[in-house]
Design a protein around this motif. Sequence first.
Motif, PDB file in Angstrom:
ATOM      1  N   VAL A   1       0.765  -1.179  -0.023  1.00 23.52           N
ATOM      2  CA  VAL A   1      -0.144   0.089   0.049  1.00 23.52           C
ATOM      3  C   VAL A   1       0.971   1.088  -0.056  1.00 23.52           C
ATOM      4  O   VAL A   1       1.972   1.219   0.441  1.00 23.52           O
ATOM      5  CB  VAL A   1      -0.919   0.010   1.296  1.00 23.52           C
ATOM      6  N   THR A   2       0.265   2.281  -0.358  1.00 23.44           N
ATOM      7  CA  THR A   2       1.007   3.767  -0.500  1.00 23.44           C
ATOM      8  C   THR A   2      -0.127   4.729   0.490  1.00 23.44           C
ATOM      9  O   THR A   2      -1.286   4.331   0.656  1.00 23.44           O
ATOM     10  CB  THR A   2       0.996   4.241  -1.982  1.00 23.44           C
ATOM     11  N   PRO A   3       0.564   5.815   0.704  1.00 21.93           N
ATOM     12  CA  PRO A   3      -0.338   6.898   1.225  1.00 21.93           C
ATOM     13  C   PRO A   3      -1.225   7.323   0.513  1.00 21.93           C
ATOM     14  O   PRO A   3      -2.505   8.040   1.012  1.00 21.93           O
ATOM     15  CB  PRO A   3       0.716   7.999   1.607  1.00 21.93           C
ATOM     16  N   CYS A   4      -1.416   7.112  -0.760  1.00 23.76           N
ATOM     17  CA  CYS A   4      -2.657   7.321  -1.615  1.00 23.76           C
ATOM     18  C   CYS A   4      -3.775   6.191  -1.578  1.00 23.76           C
ATOM     19  O   CYS A   4      -3.325   5.114  -2.045  1.00 23.76           O
ATOM     20  CB  CYS A   4      -2.104   7.327  -3.156  1.00 23.76           C
ATOM     21  N   PRO A   5      -4.780   6.641  -1.008  1.00 26.21           N
ATOM     22  CA  PRO A   5      -5.747   5.596  -0.555  1.00 26.21           C
ATOM     23  C   PRO A   5      -6.065   4.526  -1.866  1.00 26.21           C
ATOM     24  O   PRO A   5      -6.484   5.069  -2.866  1.00 26.21           O
ATOM     25  CB  PRO A   5      -7.039   6.321  -0.258  1.00 26.21           C
ATOM     26  N   GLY A   6      -6.295   3.360  -1.705  1.00 28.68           N
ATOM     27  CA  GLY A   6      -6.507   2.278  -2.626  1.00 28.68           C
ATOM     28  C   GLY A   6      -5.480   2.170  -3.965  1.00 28.68           C
ATOM     29  O   GLY A   6      -5.736   1.551  -5.126  1.00 28.68           O
ATOM     30  N   THR A   7      -4.404   2.603  -3.574  1.00 29.86           N
ATOM     31  CA  THR A   7      -3.365   2.416  -4.523  1.00 29.86           C
ATOM     32  C   THR A   7      -1.987   1.856  -4.102  1.00 29.86           C
ATOM     33  O   THR A   7      -1.364   2.291  -3.096  1.00 29.86           O
ATOM     34  CB  THR A   7      -2.887   3.999  -5.013  1.00 29.86           C
ATOM     35  N   ALA A   8      -1.861   0.578  -4.790  1.00 34.63           N
ATOM     36  CA  ALA A   8      -0.695   0.117  -4.628  1.00 34.63           C
ATOM     37  C   ALA A   8       0.661   0.448  -5.324  1.00 34.63           C
ATOM     38  O   ALA A   8       0.715   1.371  -6.018  1.00 34.63           O
ATOM     39  CB  ALA A   8      -0.663  -1.440  -5.111  1.00 34.63           C
ATOM     40  N   VAL A   9       1.823  -0.018  -4.661  1.00 31.89           N
ATOM     41  CA  VAL A   9       3.176   0.625  -5.228  1.00 31.89           C
ATOM     42  C   VAL A   9       3.011   0.390  -6.924  1.00 31.89           C
ATOM     43  O   VAL A   9       3.438   1.543  -7.516  1.00 31.89           O
ATOM     44  CB  VAL A   9       4.390  -0.142  -4.522  1.00 31.89           C
ATOM     45  N   ARG A  10       2.690  -0.655  -7.329  1.00 31.68           N
ATOM     46  CA  ARG A  10       2.639  -0.746  -8.806  1.00 31.68           C
ATOM     47  C   ARG A  10       1.861   0.242  -9.233  1.00 31.68           C
ATOM     48  O   ARG A  10       1.998   0.620 -10.655  1.00 31.68           O
ATOM     49  CB  ARG A  10       2.296  -2.300  -9.187  1.00 31.68           C
ATOM     50  N   ASN A  11       0.893   0.693  -8.864  1.00 33.33           N
ATOM     51  CA  ASN A  11      -0.254   1.659  -9.514  1.00 33.33           C
ATOM     52  C   ASN A  11       0.201   3.047  -9.456  1.00 33.33           C
ATOM     53  O   ASN A  11       0.230   3.653 -10.252  1.00 33.33           O
ATOM     54  CB  ASN A  11      -1.517   1.792  -8.754  1.00 33.33           C
ATOM     55  N   MET A  12       1.149   3.519  -8.207  1.00 36.29           N
ATOM     56  CA  MET A  12       1.701   4.571  -8.127  1.00 36.29           C
ATOM     57  C   MET A  12       2.977   4.598  -8.993  1.00 36.29           C
ATOM     58  O   MET A  12       3.019   5.734  -9.942  1.00 36.29           O
ATOM     59  CB  MET A  12       2.532   4.802  -6.721  1.00 36.29           C
ATOM     60  N   LEU A  13       3.457   3.721  -9.352  1.00 38.34           N
ATOM     61  CA  LEU A  13       4.812   3.452 -10.382  1.00 38.34           C
ATOM     62  C   LEU A  13       4.088   3.801 -11.892  1.00 38.34           C
ATOM     63  O   LEU A  13       4.527   4.512 -12.622  1.00 38.34           O
ATOM     64  CB  LEU A  13       5.360   2.161 -10.506  1.00 38.34           C
ATOM     65  N   GLY A  14       2.862   3.208 -11.947  1.00 37.10           N
ATOM     66  CA  GLY A  14       2.212   3.340 -13.379  1.00 37.10           C
ATOM     67  C   GLY A  14       1.691   4.769 -13.497  1.00 37.10           C
ATOM     68  O   GLY A  14       1.972   5.204 -14.493  1.00 37.10           O
ATOM     69  N   HIS A  15       1.285   5.168 -12.428  1.00 35.43           N
ATOM     70  CA  HIS A  15       0.481   6.468 -12.488  1.00 35.43           C
ATOM     71  C   HIS A  15       1.910   7.578 -12.833  1.00 35.43           C
ATOM     72  O   HIS A  15       1.796   8.575 -13.771  1.00 35.43           O
ATOM     73  CB  HIS A  15       0.054   7.027 -11.107  1.00 35.43           C
ATOM     74  N   LEU A  16       2.948   7.401 -11.983  1.00 34.10           N
ATOM     75  CA  LEU A  16       4.182   8.291 -12.284  1.00 34.10           C
ATOM     76  C   LEU A  16       4.853   8.336 -13.912  1.00 34.10           C
ATOM     77  O   LEU A  16       5.293   9.364 -14.576  1.00 34.10           O
ATOM     78  CB  LEU A  16       5.403   7.955 -11.371  1.00 34.10           C
ATOM     79  N   LEU A  17       4.766   6.985 -14.463  1.00 35.41           N
ATOM     80  CA  LEU A  17       5.199   6.832 -15.769  1.00 35.41           C
ATOM     81  C   LEU A  17       4.365   7.376 -16.406  1.00 35.41           C
ATOM     82  O   LEU A  17       4.698   8.195 -17.546  1.00 35.41           O
ATOM     83  CB  LEU A  17       5.550   5.273 -15.912  1.00 35.41           C
TER      84      LEU A  17
END
Length: 195
Positions: free
Chosen positions: A30-46
């Motif tokens: 999990v990340t501090p962004c609710p409902g967002t896993a690390v892989r999703n945060m990486l995808g968002h950043l990309l």
Amino acid sequence: MTDSIFDLGPQTRVVARLVEGVTDEQLRDVTPCPGTAVRNMLGHLLGLSVAFRDAARKDLGVMTDTAPDTAASDIGPGWREDFPKILDGLAEAWRDPAAWTGMTRAGGVDLPGEIAAAVVADELVVHGWDLARATGQPYDPDPTALQASYTFLLAVAEDPTGGGGIFGPVVPVPADAPLLDRAVGLSGRDPGWKP
């Protein structure tokens, strides 16, 4: 919104180091962004790095017209190799003074170039913090990008028509707290968040 053109390169390098430090075992964390896993945060950043690179170039199209959805973003094969190249391209695109002038588009929203620069600085700073916290890595954002992020978030929070924080309700943080903690609070995150 920003006092002058600044180089996003120092902050993109910080994010690249964080990405390099992510292990495969952490991708579902999990990340501090609710409902967002690390892989999703990486995808968002990309995705946002590509979109804001294109916004800087005024190369408007699918990437600049797509509204962000952090939770739905994901990484594909080759993401570890793609990140450094895309982050370098993002920083290089914003080194062109023309990127900071006129209108552009990101996330399907038309906005002045200098505001788009503040938004991407904010995205890199806040989501860099998200990634660092989620993966237990130290985080020392570029001071210029951090100041741009804070200034942008404060303007949004103080805008009576804006509805408060851009990523969620503002989390109160003491006025004498470090600038990063104040920016994180303005982004709707608790600076004390731990996995």
